[in-house]
Each structure stands twice: as C-alpha cells, then as structure tokens.
Design a protein around this motif. Structure first.
Motif, PDB file in Angstrom:
ATOM      1  N   PHE A 259       0.197   4.957  -1.463  1.00 47.87           N
ATOM      2  CA  PHE A 259       0.246   6.381  -1.132  1.00 47.87           C
ATOM      3  C   PHE A 259      -0.866   7.130  -1.873  1.00 47.87           C
ATOM      4  O   PHE A 259      -1.539   7.995  -1.301  1.00 47.87           O
ATOM      5  CB  PHE A 259       1.617   6.950  -1.508  1.00 47.87           C
ATOM      6  N   MET A 260      -1.074   6.772  -3.125  1.00 46.38           N
ATOM      7  CA  MET A 260      -2.128   7.408  -3.913  1.00 46.38           C
ATOM      8  C   MET A 260      -3.504   7.053  -3.352  1.00 46.38           C
ATOM      9  O   MET A 260      -4.390   7.902  -3.253  1.00 46.38           O
ATOM     10  CB  MET A 260      -2.029   6.984  -5.375  1.00 46.38           C
ATOM     11  N   LEU A 261      -3.675   5.805  -2.957  1.00 48.93           N
ATOM     12  CA  LEU A 261      -4.938   5.365  -2.379  1.00 48.93           C
ATOM     13  C   LEU A 261      -5.228   6.099  -1.070  1.00 48.93           C
ATOM     14  O   LEU A 261      -6.350   6.560  -0.836  1.00 48.93           O
ATOM     15  CB  LEU A 261      -4.887   3.851  -2.130  1.00 48.93           C
ATOM     16  N   THR A 262      -4.216   6.231  -0.224  1.00 47.14           N
ATOM     17  CA  THR A 262      -4.383   6.945   1.049  1.00 47.14           C
ATOM     18  C   THR A 262      -4.731   8.412   0.804  1.00 47.14           C
ATOM     19  O   THR A 262      -5.536   9.009   1.522  1.00 47.14           O
ATOM     20  CB  THR A 262      -3.107   6.838   1.903  1.00 47.14           C
ATOM     21  N   ASN A 263      -4.117   8.980  -0.223  1.00 49.02           N
ATOM     22  CA  ASN A 263      -4.396  10.370  -0.579  1.00 49.02           C
ATOM     23  C   ASN A 263      -5.851  10.549  -0.999  1.00 49.02           C
ATOM     24  O   ASN A 263      -6.519  11.514  -0.619  1.00 49.02           O
ATOM     25  CB  ASN A 263      -3.461  10.802  -1.709  1.00 49.02           C
ATOM     26  N   LEU A 264      -6.360   9.602  -1.795  1.00 45.70           N
ATOM     27  CA  LEU A 264      -7.764   9.620  -2.212  1.00 45.70           C
ATOM     28  C   LEU A 264      -8.684   9.453  -1.007  1.00 45.70           C
ATOM     29  O   LEU A 264      -9.695  10.143  -0.872  1.00 45.70           O
ATOM     30  CB  LEU A 264      -8.010   8.488  -3.222  1.00 45.70           C
TER      31      LEU A 264
END
Length: 411
Positions: A259-264
């Motif tokens: 989720f954090m990677l997708t947000n970035l």
C-alpha cells in the motif's frame, strides 16, 4: 476521544462504537459482509439491486416516508455496494440518533420489495449503467476488473448487465438475502457524541429481535491469473488505459508495504512518481492514479490514465521506466522516511472524518475482527525497510504479469 468499543448481541450482530466529543453529528451504518462477489452467475447485479430496493418500501413505510424520515430533520441516508460489502448508513444531529438506527434496521431487515417499485428501479439502474458506460474512465475500470478476474464474480460488474437487471424478480431478491444473510457478519457502527451505554440501549431496542441466522456460504478464491492485452475502439477523443494485475489479499503481511509502495508510485499526492513524470515533466496527462484494493483472498493493482492517442506509447514506456527504477534501486534513507511520513499524514487526515472512520471501523471489524489504532499502524509503517519494498516491487511490477486494457479513439 475514546477508543472504539464492541458489544455483541445474542443474535451475533456486533455494535461498534466510538465516542467523539465536541460534535453534534452522529454517523451510524449497518454493514453486511456480502457483496457482488457472493452472487451466483444468474444473480449478477442483485446485491446492488437490493441496495436500491431497500429504500422502496418496508412493512410499515412507503418509499416517500423512508426518504423523508431523516431528510426532514437535516440528516442524510445513503447506501453503497462493493465486491464484498453492502452498507446502509446515516448522518444526523445526535438528538435524532435513535430515529436513524430504527430506520436503518427497518430498511435492512424489513424491506418488502413492492412489485411496482421493482419495475421503476429497473429503469433507474439501467440509466445508471448507461451513465457509467458514457464515462470512459468508469467503463474502463469496470471492464478491467473483468480482465484481471476473468471467469470469477470479482470480475463481474457490480451493477450487473442489461439482461440481468431486466430479469430480476422479487423472489430472486428474497432468495439472495436468505442465502447470504448471516447475523454474525453484520456490524452496526456508531461514531459521535453518544455514550456506549446509549448506543447499546438503542441498538438492542431495534436489533436484538432480528432472528439469528448463520450461513455456510464459502467464498471461492479467483482462478489462476493470466496477463492479457486488450484494445477496444471507442467514440472518444483520448486514449484511456488501465495497467494492472492481481495483488496481495488483506491478510497478507505484505499488504501494508505494498500500500505504501502504491502510494509512492501513483497515490493521491501530486508528488507521486507517476504524476511527477507523466504530468509535471512531460505534460502527457491531466491525471494518473495507481490504486491497490485488497480483498479477503486476493487483491487488485490498477493504474489508470488518459492521454492523446499519439502519446500513448510514450506514456506506457515512461510508466514501465518508473517501475524499473524502483525495481533496480532501493529507496535512500531520506526517500524512505519521506514516503512513510506522507502515508502516516494521509491516514491521520482520513481518520479526521468521523463518517470515514465509522465506515472503516465497520469494514475492519468484519474483515479482521478489530480496528488497528493509528499508533499501531504507524509503528508497522516505521518498521518497513527499503529492501522489503524493493522485493515487493520486483514481484508486483513484473512486466510479464501486467495486463493492459486500452480504449482507443475510433479515428
């Protein structure tokens, strides 16, 4: 502000509560752990049809009285259907809290689905379907689901098809509810300046006599995934493209880092990698988004954008290039810190909305049996390492596993 509390009624329905001082508005919602993926092939669109029909008449109210019940005191009544949930919810001044719970219980458990209203609502939903089809952004997302989850109910359109909507009967609605209703998979969530004691008292008054019901329906995981490339000619002015694949389920330990990677990569922030490259640097798009949606047994990654037909190839190449950068080079210490800070800030701001928190609380309790505090989520975010993100990137951004759906202008 108190932490949330849970009370379980004898029939299995759970009351989830969070008291928030200094507000006069209370938000409450009945969320059921059933959705469009629980439909049989001949029921496609029936969950959404029920969502509409719940407002059309109960044993003691006609449609007008349902609509007017909360609207007349400045409140709001609404509902939505997703792949895995149906929710009926309301927002009112706190002195009308009991009125809202009574109405939610009435439309959820005592709707009668009048035949004349079924015929009217067919037309409304068919118009809703036409509206989405006239919007290439919406149509693209619906059609892309079908590619990612081929031959599975997760890939079916939540609204159904023209044929299915035209065929639904009162008996089918009643059968779908009877097959999927499970009182242990229902949560009434309440957020506002209401005490836990009052929330329980009011909830028991209107929900404790609902008969306990258990279903043994098991969700079938999606089929093995196969990457595909599909191009469709449309009467549109821009090329619209979706890129994605199946992803991690909500129970996978890699869910939060992904989720954090997708947000970035393509989240709502204007500083996302995709926005900075495709919009700010090259001016190829107005907007570009990457979204990650976890389900109970799988997940979905989707990247969406629109651009001039002549720029499509370049835009796709730039997206793959940004993926490659993340695969080859781990984030530096400062970059990793910034990504974590941004996500924590976004999560905190999302929780500031009491209505959002109410809906999130109900969903989280149905999915994992609890609501993680921001402190715990922040603690998990802070533990994520650059090497972990790189490993996930190398798996999820594997070019051979990416599917494409492109709507191209006809001329």
């Amino acid at each position: 502000m108190t932490e949330y509390q849970i009370h379980t009624l004898p029939n299995g329905i759970r009351i989830a509560h969070r008291q928030v001082p200094y507000t006069q508005v209370v938000h409450c919602g009945l969320m059921l752990d059933m959705g469009s993926r629980d439909e049989k092939p001949n029921q496609v669109g029936l969950a959404h049809f029920w969502e509409h029909m719940a407002f059309k008449g109960t044993k003691k109210r006609k449609s007008y009285h349902i609509i007017n019940r909360l609207e007349s005191v400045g409140g709001e009544l609404n509902a939505y259907t997703t792949k895995e949930k149906i929710c009926f919810y309301a927002s009112v001044l706190d002195n009308h809290f009991e009125k809202s719970v009574e109405l939610l219980a009435d439309i959820t458990f005592d709707s009668v689905f009048p035949e004349n209203q079924i015929e009217k609502e067919r037309g409304v939903i068919l118009e809703e379907m036409s509206m989405y089809q006239d919007s290439p952004e919406d149509a693209l997302q619906d059609d892309f689901d079908e590619i990612i989850f081929a031959n599975h109910q997760l890939g079916a359109n939540i609204l159904g098809t023209q044929e299915s909507v035209k065929s639904f009967t009162r008996k089918q609605l009643q059968a779908f509810i009877a097959e999927n209703m499970d009182t242990e998979k229902i949560v009434l969530a309440v957020v506002g300046n209401i005490t836990f004691k009052k929330a329980i008292r009011v909830s028991e008054k209107y929900l404790k006599d609902i008969p306990a019901k258990k279903t043994d329906v098991k969700r079938i995981p999606p089929n093995s995934y196969e990457a595909k490339r599909v191009t469709v000619a449309k009467k549109i002015t821009q090329a619209h493209c979706a890129i994605g694949r199946q992803a991690y389920s909500m129970h996978d330990e890699r869910r939060l880092p992904f989720f954090m990677l997708t947000n970035l990569f393509g989240g709502p922030g204007m500083n996302s990698r995709l926005n900075m490259t495709l919009r700010e640097k090259f001016g190829l798009v107005y907007g570009i988004d990457a979204t990650y949606s976890p389900f109970t047994d799988t997940g979905f990654l989707g990247i969406y954008f629109a651009t001039d037909k002549s720029n499509l190839e370049k835009a796709n190449a730039l997206i793959l290039k940004e993926m490659q950068v993340l695969k080859e080079k781990p984030l530096g210490k400062f970059q990793l810190h910034t990504v974590k800070e941004q996500l924590m800030g976004q999560l905190a701001m999302a929780e500031e909305s009491n209505q959002n928190f109410m809906l999130m609380m109900a969903k989280s309790i149905l999915d994992v049996g609890k609501v993680e505090s921001l402190e715990n989520i922040f603690s998990e975010i802070k533990k994520i390492e650059a090497s972990e993100l790189q490993e996930i990137t190398q798996e999820m951004f594997d070019e051979t596993q990416l599917s494409y759906l492109t709507f191209l202008p006809e001329n």
